[in-house]
Scaffold this active site. Structure first.
Site, PDB file in Angstrom:
ATOM      1  N   HIS A  26      70.378  45.697  34.587  1.00  0.00           N
ATOM      2  CA  HIS A  26      69.615  45.275  35.620  1.00  0.00           C
ATOM      3  C   HIS A  26      69.073  46.624  36.212  1.00  0.00           C
ATOM      4  O   HIS A  26      67.985  47.064  35.987  1.00  0.00           O
ATOM      5  CB  HIS A  26      70.028  44.268  36.742  1.00  0.00           C
ATOM      6  CG  HIS A  26      70.655  43.179  36.067  1.00  0.00           C
ATOM      7  ND1 HIS A  26      69.899  42.306  35.215  1.00  0.00           N
ATOM      8  CD2 HIS A  26      71.741  42.609  36.084  1.00  0.00           C
ATOM      9  CE1 HIS A  26      70.402  41.277  34.903  1.00  0.00           C
ATOM     10  NE2 HIS A  26      71.594  41.292  35.309  1.00  0.00           N
ATOM     11  N   ASP A  58      70.515  37.701  28.969  1.00  0.00           N
ATOM     12  CA  ASP A  58      71.340  37.469  29.787  1.00  0.00           C
ATOM     13  C   ASP A  58      71.626  36.069  30.104  1.00  0.00           C
ATOM     14  O   ASP A  58      72.797  35.685  29.349  1.00  0.00           O
ATOM     15  CB  ASP A  58      70.594  38.094  31.171  1.00  0.00           C
ATOM     16  CG  ASP A  58      71.664  38.032  32.379  1.00  0.00           C
ATOM     17  OD1 ASP A  58      72.691  37.619  32.235  1.00  0.00           O
ATOM     18  OD2 ASP A  58      71.207  38.713  33.502  1.00  0.00           O
TER      19      ASP A  58
HETATM   20  C1  NGQ Z   1      77.043  36.879  35.548  1.00  0.00           C
HETATM   21  N1  NGQ Z   1      74.712  37.125  36.023  1.00  0.00           N
HETATM   22  O1  NGQ Z   1      78.064  37.766  35.395  1.00  0.00           O
HETATM   23  O2  NGQ Z   1      76.805  35.842  34.747  1.00  0.00           O
HETATM   24  C2  NGQ Z   1      76.250  36.928  36.692  1.00  0.00           C
HETATM   25  C3  NGQ Z   1      76.074  36.148  37.695  1.00  0.00           C
HETATM   26  C4  NGQ Z   1      77.691  37.676  39.350  1.00  0.00           C
HETATM   27  C5  NGQ Z   1      73.810  37.987  36.540  1.00  0.00           C
HETATM   28  N2  NGQ Z   1      74.187  38.665  37.331  1.00  0.00           N
HETATM   29  C6  NGQ Z   1      77.632  36.148  38.402  1.00  0.00           C
HETATM   30  N3  NGQ Z   1      72.553  37.683  36.127  1.00  0.00           N
HETATM   31  O3  NGQ Z   1      76.760  38.350  39.346  1.00  0.00           O
HETATM   32  O4  NGQ Z   1      78.690  37.681  40.154  1.00  0.00           O
HETATM   33 ZN    ZN Z   2      74.797  39.323  33.225  1.00  0.00          ZN
END
Ligand code: NGQ
Ligand code: ZN
Length: 465
Positions: A281, A332
């Site tokens: 990101h 993602d």
């Molecule tokens: C994830 N997803 O690890 O799937 C994360 C969400 C987090 C994104 N950051 C969970 N897009 O960041 O704690």
């Molecule tokens: Zn992720």
């Protein structure tokens, strides 16, 4: 499980003949490309089609998809209803935690196989699976610490996609060493147990083809702590290191309050960030952070469709490219698996913000070439694959597209990648080779039906318990 006759576990040898190809230094016509042991061993230009060669229209280096959470595919479309209050990344995350509570290892494998198949059909040759769903719902480990990682490996083996498996270090529930709660219990490991998890993950992939890579993924600064992060990175001195960073503004505030520095600023000052790192990101960076990240040699892991879906913000593309920063593309959350659309979304978000056209090119030239070839090189770097370009010695990650498709037919060689990014859909993909494995032919994967049926059974089991 695996049908060796359909998707060979070891790389094929063979010759591909292409009407045209985008080689390292430009377009060439009537080329043959020789594949041996998964690598490109010879390229000849201006030749006629040899007997026995597989003929394609337009040959390109295939992209690696550098960031995926496969299981999230099965909740695509389930979080798009406005609820009381303001929906945000954090309310989405609560729904995601509730969803994953019910997933079994069998579900994880069935979903991953469908996801990897869709990625291959979209034109990706490899995937970086940022894998954090390790334990049982109550947080206790499975008998095999890498049980769920083995399921990801089985799905990769079945589909033939190149796998960079990134077991995730997730120690805390939030910035400042908060305890893990609820759905997070399935993710949690101390740095010590994580070291054992990485070892078990290596055994879990040992039967996969030799292009398979195991890296490490400290989930985020929020979910780790400085000592655990340093110890883990030090204990794994080779291979990819991926981390979510600076995705949400709330995360910036929390990390600043805790570590007295912004996330990227802190990371650059406190870890030896280099070419093996992928900063996933990296949305919210100051000019100094942008320059520092670009100089570090790390790859920015951009996930434009998911970042739009989650309301993250817009990556500061122009300054980062001007500073020579490397980037790649990830799907993602897998809310939609579409390669051209990721690149298009990346450029369009910049245009909408800047009210300008043709933004993501450092000086002059084709946006499509800059994005596609940049993401091919950056994706390969981030996944630890010696791929990303059609050159002798490279891993044979190849994609063939149909240049006679109506969306592309009018375009010159130099416009072709612009057409691929802005005009075509992924249906123009005819063939994909992953490290020489010819896994997509005529746009389809040979195990498409079986994998789809198994996926349908898994989701029906999930929604009708
Ligand atoms: C994830 N997803 O690890 O799937 C994360 C969400 C987090 C994104 N950051 C969970 N897009 O960041 O704690
Ligand atoms: Zn992720």
């Amino acid at each position: 499980m695996q049908n060796a006759a359909e998707v060979p576990a070891t790389a094929e040898a063979g010759t591909v003949f292409a009407r045209r190809a985008r080689l390292t230094d430009g377009w060439a016509r009537d080329i043959t490309l020789r594949i041996e042991s998964g690598r490109i061993t010879a390229i000849d230009i201006g030749v006629s089609r040899p007997p026995g060669a597989i003929a394609v229209d337009t040959l390109l280096p295939a992209l690696g998809n550098l960031h995926s959470h496969a299981f999230q595919r099965a909740m695509a479309g389930m979080t798009e209803r406005k609820q009381a209050g303001q929906d945000s990344f954090w309310t989405w995350r609560t729904l995601m935690y509730a969803f994953l509570e019910r997933l079994t290892p069998e579900h994880i494998e069935a979903i991953a196989a469908q996801v990897f198949l869709e990625m291959l059909e979209a034109g990706y040759a490899a995937v970086g699976e940022f894998h954090y769903l390790h334990h049982q719902p109550d947080g206790s480990p499975y008998n095999d610490l890498a049980e769920t990682g083995a399921r990801i490996a089985a799905a990769a083996a079945e589909t033939g996609i190149g796998l960079t498996l990134l077991p995730v270090l997730y120690t805390h529930g939030g910035a400042g060493c908060q305890p893990v709660e609820g759905g997070q219990r399935r993710f949690a490991n101390s740095p010590d147990r994580f070291a054992r998890l990485v070892e078990s993950t290596r055994s879990a992939v040992s039967a996969l083809p030799p292009d398979t890579v195991v890296g490490i993924a400290p989930h985020s600064l929020r979910a780790t702590d400085p000592d655990g992060l340093t110890a883990t990175v030090t204990a794994h001195p080779v291979g990819p290191v991926h981390i979510h960073i600076a995705e949400q503004t709330r995360e910036i505030e929390q990390i600043e309050a805790w570590l007295r520095a912004r996330p990227v600023e802190w990371l650059l000052a406190n870890q030896s960030v280099d070419r093996r790192w992928c900063l996933v990101h990296a949305t919210h960076m100051t000019p100094d952070e942008i320059d520092g990240a670009a100089r570090s040699g790390a790859v920015a892991g951009l996930c434009p469709i998911t970042e739009a879906n989650l309301g993250d913000g817009v990556f500061e593309g122009p300054r980062y490219l001007a500073a020579g920063g490397g980037f790649g593309i990830g799907s993602d959350s897998n809310v939609r698996i579409a390669l051209g659309e990721e690149l298009r979304m990346l450029e369009y978000s910049q245009r909408l913000r800047d009210r300008a056209r043709n933004v993501l090119v450092p000086r002059e030239g084709s946006v499509g070439e800059t994005l596609y070839l940049g993401a091919a090189a950056g994706g390969a770097q981030a996944l630890g694959r010696g791929a990303g370009t059609l050159a002798t010695g490279s891993l044979a990650d190849l994609v063939a597209i149909d240049g006679s498709d109506p969306s592309l037919a009018a375009l010159s060689d130099g416009q072709l990648l612009d057409g691929l990014c802005f005009a075509a859909g992924d249906r123009v993909v005819t063939d994909v080779w992953s490290a020489g494995r010819h896994v997509i032919r005529s746009g389809r994967h040979p195990r498409r039906e079986e994998i789809r049926v198994r996926y349908a059974r898994a989701v029906s089991d999930l929604i009708n318990p």
